[in-house]
Design a protein around this motif. Sequence first.
Motif, PDB file in Angstrom:
ATOM      1  N   ALA A  37       0.833  -1.208   0.000  1.00  0.00           N
ATOM      2  CA  ALA A  37       0.000   0.000   0.000  1.00  0.00           C
ATOM      3  C   ALA A  37       0.866   1.256   0.000  1.00  0.00           C
ATOM      4  CB  ALA A  37      -0.933  -0.010   1.200  1.00  0.00           C
ATOM      5  N   LYS A  38       1.959   1.228   0.751  1.00  0.00           N
ATOM      6  CA  LYS A  38       2.822   2.397   0.817  1.00  0.00           C
ATOM      7  C   LYS A  38       3.506   2.650  -0.522  1.00  0.00           C
ATOM      8  CE  LYS A  38       6.185   4.573   3.884  1.00  0.00           C
ATOM      9  NZ  LYS A  38       7.044   4.400   5.096  1.00  0.00           N
ATOM     10  N   LEU A  80      -3.672   5.393   4.725  1.00  0.00           N
ATOM     11  CA  LEU A  80      -2.465   6.176   4.469  1.00  0.00           C
ATOM     12  C   LEU A  80      -2.800   7.555   3.893  1.00  0.00           C
ATOM     13  CD1 LEU A  80      -0.139   3.428   2.917  1.00  0.00           C
ATOM     14  CD2 LEU A  80      -0.070   4.338   5.246  1.00  0.00           C
ATOM     15  N   VAL A  81      -3.768   7.600   2.980  1.00  0.00           N
ATOM     16  CA  VAL A  81      -4.182   8.886   2.420  1.00  0.00           C
ATOM     17  C   VAL A  81      -4.797   9.758   3.508  1.00  0.00           C
ATOM     18  CG1 VAL A  81      -5.747  10.008   0.793  1.00  0.00           C
ATOM     19  CG2 VAL A  81      -4.510   7.955   0.105  1.00  0.00           C
ATOM     20  N   SER A  82      -5.567   9.145   4.402  1.00  0.00           N
ATOM     21  CA  SER A  82      -6.162   9.892   5.512  1.00  0.00           C
ATOM     22  C   SER A  82      -5.080  10.523   6.376  1.00  0.00           C
ATOM     23  CB  SER A  82      -7.031   8.968   6.368  1.00  0.00           C
ATOM     24  OG  SER A  82      -8.043   8.343   5.616  1.00  0.00           O
ATOM     25  N   ALA A  83      -4.036   9.755   6.664  1.00  0.00           N
ATOM     26  CA  ALA A  83      -2.940  10.264   7.491  1.00  0.00           C
ATOM     27  C   ALA A  83      -2.198  11.396   6.790  1.00  0.00           C
ATOM     28  CB  ALA A  83      -1.970   9.132   7.837  1.00  0.00           C
ATOM     29  N   PHE A 327       3.762   8.039  12.567  1.00  0.00           N
ATOM     30  CA  PHE A 327       2.569   7.292  12.159  1.00  0.00           C
ATOM     31  C   PHE A 327       2.963   6.032  11.382  1.00  0.00           C
ATOM     32  CE2 PHE A 327      -0.302   6.259   8.683  1.00  0.00           C
ATOM     33  CZ  PHE A 327      -1.476   5.960   9.367  1.00  0.00           C
ATOM     34  N   ASN A 328       3.820   6.202  10.383  1.00  0.00           N
ATOM     35  CA  ASN A 328       4.247   5.056   9.576  1.00  0.00           C
ATOM     36  C   ASN A 328       5.003   4.032  10.411  1.00  0.00           C
ATOM     37  OD1 ASN A 328       3.186   5.857   7.054  1.00  0.00           O
ATOM     38  ND2 ASN A 328       4.893   7.270   6.725  1.00  0.00           N
ATOM     39  N   GLU A 329       5.861   4.507  11.298  1.00  0.00           N
ATOM     40  CA  GLU A 329       6.627   3.589  12.148  1.00  0.00           C
ATOM     41  C   GLU A 329       5.691   2.775  13.037  1.00  0.00           C
ATOM     42  OE1 GLU A 329      10.595   2.295  13.072  1.00  0.00           O
ATOM     43  OE2 GLU A 329       9.996   3.915  11.728  1.00  0.00           O
ATOM     44  N   ALA A 330       4.726   3.439  13.637  1.00  0.00           N
ATOM     45  CA  ALA A 330       3.775   2.751  14.509  1.00  0.00           C
ATOM     46  C   ALA A 330       2.884   1.802  13.716  1.00  0.00           C
ATOM     47  CB  ALA A 330       2.916   3.777  15.250  1.00  0.00           C
ATOM     48  N   LEU A 331       2.533   2.176  12.497  1.00  0.00           N
ATOM     49  CA  LEU A 331       1.685   1.325  11.663  1.00  0.00           C
ATOM     50  C   LEU A 331       2.357  -0.013  11.401  1.00  0.00           C
ATOM     51  CD1 LEU A 331      -0.977   1.245  10.050  1.00  0.00           C
ATOM     52  CD2 LEU A 331       0.308   2.099   8.075  1.00  0.00           C
ATOM     53  N   PHE A 332       3.635   0.008  11.095  1.00  0.00           N
ATOM     54  CA  PHE A 332       4.346  -1.241  10.846  1.00  0.00           C
ATOM     55  C   PHE A 332       4.551  -2.030  12.136  1.00  0.00           C
ATOM     56  CE2 PHE A 332       5.260   0.769   6.813  1.00  0.00           C
ATOM     57  CZ  PHE A 332       5.231  -0.311   5.934  1.00  0.00           C
TER      58      PHE A 332
END
Length: 400
Positions: A37-38, A80-83, A327-332
């Motif tokens: 997705a990223k 991801l778009v929302s973030a 945000f990305n770090e926490a998502l993973f």
Amino acid sequence: MRCKSKGKVNEMNLDMPSHISDDHSLVLSTTTIMKIAKEQLKLYTSQNHDAYSIIFSPLIADLGLSPQVTEEVELVLLLLVSAEMLANRQLDCARELLNLCINFSLSAGNPVQRVVYYFAESLQNRINKGTGIQPIAAKIDAVNPNIMEDVLMDPRTDVIETEQMLPFRKVTQFTGIQAILDSVKSFKRIHLIDFGIKTGSQWTILMQALVGNGECPPEHLKITAVGTSLIRMQEVGKRLTSFADTLHIPFSFKTIVSDLRHINKDLFESKVGEVVAIYSDSRLWTLLAWPNHLQSLIQVCKSLDPCVMVVTEIEANTNTPIFIDHFNEALFYYSAIFDSLETCIGWNHQYRAVAQGVYIGRCRGRRKTTQVGYNTYKDRLQDNQPNILHQFTKRNSPLY
């Protein structure tokens, strides 16, 4: 989560873990779904797509993914778009997309759906808090951070069994206990300081090991528990005292009712002849929002001159001042956690809700942005306590 063809996906160089089943389909982990997705978001961004065209773009279809995986990638892409919109202060659009995320995901669904659900709820709460809107009701089934200490000290079977079902908890716990045992087993009087004793069951293992050490059985074992719940700590003390009696170990249990920010050396009642060991299991990260207090606590630890300090702590760069980065770090991180819960506990297991509550809930207390990240935190430990052995058992960070 399966993929019909590996060709287009492998072209993305995701280095993804996979297992090829008999029908030659590809099983993808939640973290791999996040990576796909990223990468798609990067591709859309490079082509100057706006938010709504990204959502309805057919590019994902070109990857050769199965319908189920395609839906999961699209759901993560929506998050991801929302973030990104939230980071760019496009709050109205972000709120609309987050509502879609919540509607299309489930807290009781598969790992991808659960991760998206929790993050969408958290981002929505962040927007509401920033705009002064009071949420109608909290949907997240996380444990309230204000009662997290009580939850982790609860001797109920479901809490204990949930901890024991997670391999990373066993590894960190037994590694820490062994490090302490190796350092104190030749001493007669032992003073163990625990910054977050939880149920205290880990110290029954240490007691048994000390008794089994026929060469130098302890003359006295003292445990000092630090926490804010006096009643819970007293309950833990009674259980440990009873267990020590069965092993005929001279034992005493002390409590320090205090937040870690207000700890000082005089509270510990250390005596001449005692060897001090300090144990901190996922506690120091709570001070990252107050770097001066973290520095002060480290100085207190140094002044106690411990023979060993065991720190089981998080490792991920989720405390950066840039929102989209943490945000990305926490998502993973949570993708890996939910894959682990799925493997070790299963989506329909009676204790999965407990595990989600603990590992989601414990992250929701301290959100204050600060320049202090994990590496700075680790450097401070090393710089200020060169005479202490640090056992850093690495885990990703829930500090989102």
